[in-house]
Design a protein around this motif. Structure first.
Motif, PDB file in Angstrom:
ATOM      1  N   SER A   1     -29.790 128.916 -15.370  1.00 22.84           N
ATOM      2  CA  SER A   1     -28.684 129.851 -15.556  1.00 22.84           C
ATOM      3  C   SER A   1     -29.209 131.186 -16.062  1.00 22.84           C
ATOM      4  O   SER A   1     -30.101 131.242 -16.897  1.00 22.84           O
ATOM      5  CB  SER A   1     -27.715 129.272 -16.571  1.00 22.84           C
ATOM      6  OG  SER A   1     -28.371 129.139 -17.801  1.00 22.84           O
TER       7      SER A   1
ATOM      8  N   ASP B   1     -24.690 123.199 -14.863  1.00 23.04           N
ATOM      9  CA  ASP B   1     -23.914 122.134 -15.470  1.00 23.04           C
ATOM     10  C   ASP B   1     -23.864 120.920 -14.535  1.00 23.04           C
ATOM     11  O   ASP B   1     -23.167 119.969 -14.776  1.00 23.04           O
ATOM     12  CB  ASP B   1     -22.504 122.605 -15.839  1.00 23.04           C
ATOM     13  CG  ASP B   1     -21.782 123.199 -14.654  1.00 23.04           C
ATOM     14  OD1 ASP B   1     -22.415 123.276 -13.577  1.00 23.04           O
ATOM     15  OD2 ASP B   1     -20.620 123.572 -14.790  1.00 23.04           O
TER      16      ASP B   1
ATOM     17  N   ALA C   1     -24.668 124.327 -10.028  1.00 23.12           N
ATOM     18  CA  ALA C   1     -23.571 124.754 -10.872  1.00 23.12           C
ATOM     19  C   ALA C   1     -22.239 124.242 -10.325  1.00 23.12           C
ATOM     20  O   ALA C   1     -22.021 124.222  -9.120  1.00 23.12           O
ATOM     21  CB  ALA C   1     -23.538 126.276 -10.954  1.00 23.12           C
TER      22      ALA C   1
ATOM     23  N   GLY D   1     -20.215 126.801 -13.511  1.00 17.41           N
ATOM     24  CA  GLY D   1     -21.013 127.997 -13.733  1.00 17.41           C
ATOM     25  C   GLY D   1     -21.310 128.298 -15.178  1.00 17.41           C
ATOM     26  O   GLY D   1     -21.898 129.322 -15.497  1.00 17.41           O
ATOM     27  N   ARG D   2     -20.893 127.412 -16.105  1.00 20.13           N
ATOM     28  CA  ARG D   2     -21.257 127.629 -17.504  1.00 20.13           C
ATOM     29  C   ARG D   2     -22.259 126.562 -17.902  1.00 20.13           C
ATOM     30  O   ARG D   2     -22.051 125.383 -17.620  1.00 20.13           O
ATOM     31  CB  ARG D   2     -20.025 127.535 -18.406  1.00 20.13           C
ATOM     32  CG  ARG D   2     -19.138 128.757 -18.320  1.00 20.13           C
ATOM     33  CD  ARG D   2     -17.815 128.482 -19.009  1.00 20.13           C
ATOM     34  NE  ARG D   2     -17.983 128.297 -20.451  1.00 20.13           N
ATOM     35  CZ  ARG D   2     -18.086 129.296 -21.320  1.00 20.13           C
ATOM     36  NH1 ARG D   2     -18.048 130.534 -20.878  1.00 20.13           N
ATOM     37  NH2 ARG D   2     -18.212 129.067 -22.593  1.00 20.13           N
ATOM     38  N   THR D   3     -23.340 126.995 -18.537  1.00 21.64           N
ATOM     39  CA  THR D   3     -24.389 126.045 -18.879  1.00 21.64           C
ATOM     40  C   THR D   3     -23.830 124.924 -19.733  1.00 21.64           C
ATOM     41  O   THR D   3     -23.130 125.178 -20.715  1.00 21.64           O
ATOM     42  CB  THR D   3     -25.502 126.750 -19.671  1.00 21.64           C
ATOM     43  OG1 THR D   3     -25.691 128.024 -19.113  1.00 21.64           O
ATOM     44  CG2 THR D   3     -26.775 125.954 -19.634  1.00 21.64           C
ATOM     45  N   ASN D   4     -24.117 123.699 -19.349  1.00 19.34           N
ATOM     46  CA  ASN D   4     -23.696 122.557 -20.121  1.00 19.34           C
ATOM     47  C   ASN D   4     -24.802 121.515 -20.078  1.00 19.34           C
ATOM     48  O   ASN D   4     -24.920 120.778 -19.118  1.00 19.34           O
ATOM     49  CB  ASN D   4     -22.388 122.012 -19.525  1.00 19.34           C
ATOM     50  CG  ASN D   4     -21.822 120.904 -20.374  1.00 19.34           C
ATOM     51  OD1 ASN D   4     -22.550 120.226 -21.098  1.00 19.34           O
ATOM     52  ND2 ASN D   4     -20.516 120.718 -20.293  1.00 19.34           N
TER      53      ASN D   4
ATOM     54  N   SER E   1     -25.951 125.738 -25.078  1.00 20.19           N
ATOM     55  CA  SER E   1     -25.081 124.885 -24.266  1.00 20.19           C
ATOM     56  C   SER E   1     -23.610 125.282 -24.379  1.00 20.19           C
ATOM     57  O   SER E   1     -22.727 124.469 -24.164  1.00 20.19           O
ATOM     58  CB  SER E   1     -25.288 123.438 -24.687  1.00 20.19           C
ATOM     59  OG  SER E   1     -24.657 122.575 -23.792  1.00 20.19           O
ATOM     60  N   ASN E   2     -23.331 126.516 -24.723  1.00 22.13           N
ATOM     61  CA  ASN E   2     -21.950 127.001 -24.832  1.00 22.13           C
ATOM     62  C   ASN E   2     -21.063 126.122 -25.724  1.00 22.13           C
ATOM     63  O   ASN E   2     -19.905 125.870 -25.410  1.00 22.13           O
ATOM     64  CB  ASN E   2     -21.303 127.111 -23.442  1.00 22.13           C
ATOM     65  CG  ASN E   2     -21.896 128.255 -22.647  1.00 22.13           C
ATOM     66  OD1 ASN E   2     -22.084 129.334 -23.181  1.00 22.13           O
ATOM     67  ND2 ASN E   2     -22.216 128.007 -21.389  1.00 22.13           N
TER      68      ASN E   2
ATOM     69  N   SER F   1     -20.794 123.097 -26.069  1.00 24.63           N
ATOM     70  CA  SER F   1     -20.219 121.888 -25.475  1.00 24.63           C
ATOM     71  C   SER F   1     -20.895 120.656 -26.081  1.00 24.63           C
ATOM     72  O   SER F   1     -21.798 120.772 -26.918  1.00 24.63           O
ATOM     73  CB  SER F   1     -20.425 121.919 -23.969  1.00 24.63           C
ATOM     74  OG  SER F   1     -21.800 121.996 -23.707  1.00 24.63           O
TER      75      SER F   1
ATOM     76  N   ASP G   1     -25.058 129.843 -30.112  1.00 24.31           N
ATOM     77  CA  ASP G   1     -24.763 128.521 -29.568  1.00 24.31           C
ATOM     78  C   ASP G   1     -26.027 127.707 -29.292  1.00 24.31           C
ATOM     79  O   ASP G   1     -25.978 126.720 -28.566  1.00 24.31           O
ATOM     80  CB  ASP G   1     -23.927 128.643 -28.292  1.00 24.31           C
ATOM     81  CG  ASP G   1     -24.642 129.445 -27.225  1.00 24.31           C
ATOM     82  OD1 ASP G   1     -25.631 130.128 -27.576  1.00 24.31           O
ATOM     83  OD2 ASP G   1     -24.236 129.384 -26.060  1.00 24.31           O
TER      84      ASP G   1
END
Lengths: 286, 455
Positions: free
Chosen positions: B294, B325, B355, B358-361, B391-392, B394, B426
């Protein structure tokens, strides 16, 4: 001995024997001679590192002593060795009356010494250029061996004592940088990085090596090579390969280097399949 | 400031930039300069380079420092100062600009380097001045200069000009962009020179000169740097492979081979003079790499992947996965002998497969990895995770990672962030580091050392 009297003198005299040196090369070659320090030349394969040493020897009329390095090179091949067979013969031939002490002194003398390139270069009384080629291919231990030679220009042989240089040779070490040389070796040397030449100089080199080549083709050739070098290939074409290409074109009587001609002869300069693919695509040859 | 002071200040600056310049090299340089003389600037430059430089990667830093400490000229230079006597002091109007651009376009078309260098210096002098409030506060800006000259227009004009004199379209575009690019560099260099003159070289050297390419942070690399880094990969892999082979040879001898030793001893009357040994079985690491691709860490991931695949002969088997993710296998993209640039492009295209939202997890990616590729990790394989552990906020799925850690023989985590910024925002660096040992890996040098140690 004065090797070169000034940087510009180095340029002219190297030029006279067919080595077109750029200002940095000429200055460094002059310094290596004037300071009597070894010269470490690094750079990609085929840009004229070894040729520089040969050119210096031709330009100054000195003889060239060459030590080709490889993995597993040892003292016996680089410095000196005792001639065992001859020593054995000597012992057997000695009459019984001779004391051991005498024989011992006798068999460790000049007569039984086999000199290898490093010792040869140091003992010569005529001007000498010592070329230590591809020094990065040796093991780390050999570098230790080189230190004494490179800094003091002397070799210590336990049985004979220290042999110091009567006349310091002009030492050139070449390296492809496949391994980092130790700081100790680097510190004793002057450093020169040879790179691919600019288009003007490359054209001069090509025309001097292949004088029969048409001027127009030479220009096209050099610009094609310059483009190939920009492409991030695995192995960029070297000067030696450019000259080969020029000879190929001459042999095939090609007098216009168009896309078709480049495509047909690309194998002379590019040696990887993926490089060829990339060149064909980027230069839009097919 | 005497010449000697300047020389010593120059050396000090080089040392501060991380170049090992010893006292003996210092003395060599002085001796060499005594022979060459100070008459010609280029020769002084070459002399310093021959005596002080020890590897090519330091060349750029060296050149920049040389420009600062031994500038081409002072102020406007001698020739210009004479000519400027009978001209008005402020020569910065629309008409002036137009005339200057015209002159510059001509010089660019003729590709006259000496003239371009003069024009670069003139441009900074005329259009890049930033008057300060007091003495010593004024400065020079390359950015303003280039904005005023509008380099994009210049490039277009140059392409047209070259086309007119019979250049091919593509060749013209390429030549124009390199020429304008090098002119921009000249302007930047001249601005630096003027600032150094005003503020003293030491201060400028500390601020403006960038680190060498092998010490440059992956995360702060510009586009040009990325290209330079990419060029470094194959030479680096080759150096590393040579080093590894040599070290392997050094410990090549395995256990005593009794049978062969006894047989050989027959030749020497039953006395085992030479011993024979079994060759050591080469130990080949199987590597499983998980890369966070990402945003900003993507560059770091692709460099590490390229380096690992360039070293493939040293490894048994490599499997590579990318994730944002979701997880996506990219092993197929690395065909043996494939072109580096193509591979990088394909890799970037494949990012979309990795992805979902689209948000890193990280947690989700690990879970999906175990679900889809349960066979990837075995007792022979080593796990390598690349990412910044951000990891935003999460779910981290630490138990999943622990299971992965237990399935593999070794596991490491490479983090491209500086250690001091771990656990900020984060970043879950220390939570993950408790499960998998985490290593800071910010530049090529650190990366090379790490790859060398695990092979």
């Amino acid at each position: 001995m004065v090797w070169f009297s000034s940087p510009s003198d180095a340029t002219t005299r190297l030029g006279e024997v067919g080595y077109l040196a750029d200002p940095a090369t000429a200055t460094t070659a002059f310094l290596a001679g004037a300071l009597e320090k070894p010269l470490l030349v690094e750079g990609p394969a085929g840009v004229g590192k070894t040729e520089l040493a040969k050119a210096v020897s031709r330009a100054t009329g000195a003889d060239l002593v060459r030590l080709q390095c490889y993995e597993g090179l040892d003292e016996a091949r680089a410095l000196y060795e005792w001639n065992y067979k001859k020593q054995l013969l000597r012992i057997q031939a000695a009459n019984d009356g001779q004391a051991w002490e005498e024989t011992h002194d006798d068999i460790f003398s000049e007569e039984f010494l086999l000199t290898r390139p490093l010792l040869t270069a140091i003992r010569r009384s005529e001007p000498t250029v010592l070329l230590i080629d591809e020094v990065d291919k040796t093991d780390v231990e050999v570098e230790g061996l080189l230190l004494e030679v490179l800094s003091d220009f002397q070799v210590t042989i336990p049985e004979l004592g220290t042999v110091a240089a009567t006349r310091r040779p002009f030492v050139v070490l070449t390296s492809n940088a496949s391994r980092e040389l130790s700081e100790a070796v680097k510190r004793r040397c002057l450093y020169l990085h040879l790179d691919y030449p600019d288009t003007e100089r490359e054209r001069a080199i090509v025309t001097s090596q292949v004088p029969d080549l048409d001027d127009k083709v030479a220009t096209q050739l050099v610009s094609a090579v310059a483009r190939l070098r920009d492409l991030e290939l695995k192995k960029a074409p070297s000067i030696a390969e450019t000259v080969d290409w020029a000879r190929t074109l001459l042999a095939l009587h090609i007098d216009d280097l168009d896309a078709m001609a480049i495509d047909d002869t690309l194998g002379v300069v590019l040696k990887h399949a993926s490089d060829t693919d990339r060149a064909v695509r980027e230069l839009k040859l097919r | 400031m005497t010449l000697l002071d300047r020389h010593i200040a120059f050396l000090e600056a080089l040392r501060a930039a991380g170049m090992p310049v010893s006292l003996s090299e210092d003395l060599d340089a002085v001796a060499a300069l005594g022979l060459v003389g100070w008459g010609e600037r280029q020769q002084v430059h070459d002399t310093y380079a021959a005596t002080l430089l020890k590897r090519q990667s330091q060349r750029e830093t060296f050149d920049e420092y040389f420009e600062i400490y031994f500038p081409r000229m002072v102020g406007e230079g001698v020739a210009r100062a004479d000519a400027a006597q009978d001209q008005p002091a402020v020569r910065d109007s629309a008409a002036d600009l137009a005339a200057f651009t015209e002159e510059l376009a001509d010089a660019l078309e003729a590709d006259d380097l000496e003239r371009l260098r003069q024009l670069a210096s003139e441009a900074v002098g005329r259009f890049g001045a930033m008057p300060g409030r007091g003495p010593g506060m004024s400065s020079w800006s390359a950015y303003t200069t280039l904005r005023r000259l509008s380099t994009d227009e210049l490039t277009l004009k140059l392409i047209e000009g070259l086309r007119r004199i019979g250049w091919g379209e593509e060749a013209a575009v390429r030549a124009a962009s390199t020429r304008v690019g090098s002119y921009q560099q000249m302007v930047e260099a001249d601005a630096r020179r003027r600032i150094a003159e005003e503020k003293g070289p030491d201060q400028i050297a500390r601020i403006t000169v960038r680190p060498t390419i092998d010490r440059l942070d992956f995360l702060s690399a510009r586009r040009v740097d990325l290209e330079a880094l990419r060029r470094e990969i194959y030479p680096l892999a080759r150096r590393l492979a040579t080093r590894l082979t040599q070290e392997k040879h050094a410990r090549r001898r395995g256990a005593l081979d009794m049978r062969r030793t006894v047989r050989a001893s027959i030749g020497t009357g039953g006395v085992p003079l030479t011993t024979h040994h079994r060759p050591k079985r080469p130990h080949r690491t199987e590597l499983v790499i998980l890369c966070d691709v990402s945003g900003s860490v993507a560059n770091f991931a692709s460099f590490t992947l390229m380096l690992v695949f360039a070293l493939r002969e040293q490894l048994g088997k490599v499997r590579a996965f990318t994730f944002v993710d979701d997880i996506h296998e990219v092993t197929d993209h690395f065909a043996p002998g494939a072109d580096l640039v193509d591979t990088m492009t394909r890799l970037a295209d494949a990012t979309s497969h990795a992805a979902r939202f689209g948000r890193t997890n990280y947690g989700r990616a690990f879970a999906r990895f175990l679900e889809d590729h349960p066979d990837a990790l075995g007792p022979k394989s080593s796990l390598l995770i690349l990412g910044d552990a951000r990891s935003n906020y999460s779910d981290l799925s630490l138990p999943t990672l622990r299971r992965m850690r237990e399935a593999a023989r070794h596991a490491w985590w490479l983090n491209p962030e500086a250690r001091r910024s771990w656990d900020t925002g984060d970043s879950a660096a220390s939570d993950y580091a408790a499960v998998v040992p985490m290593v800071e890996c910010r530049n090529l040098t650190q990366l090379t050392e790490f790859v060398h140690d695990i092979l």
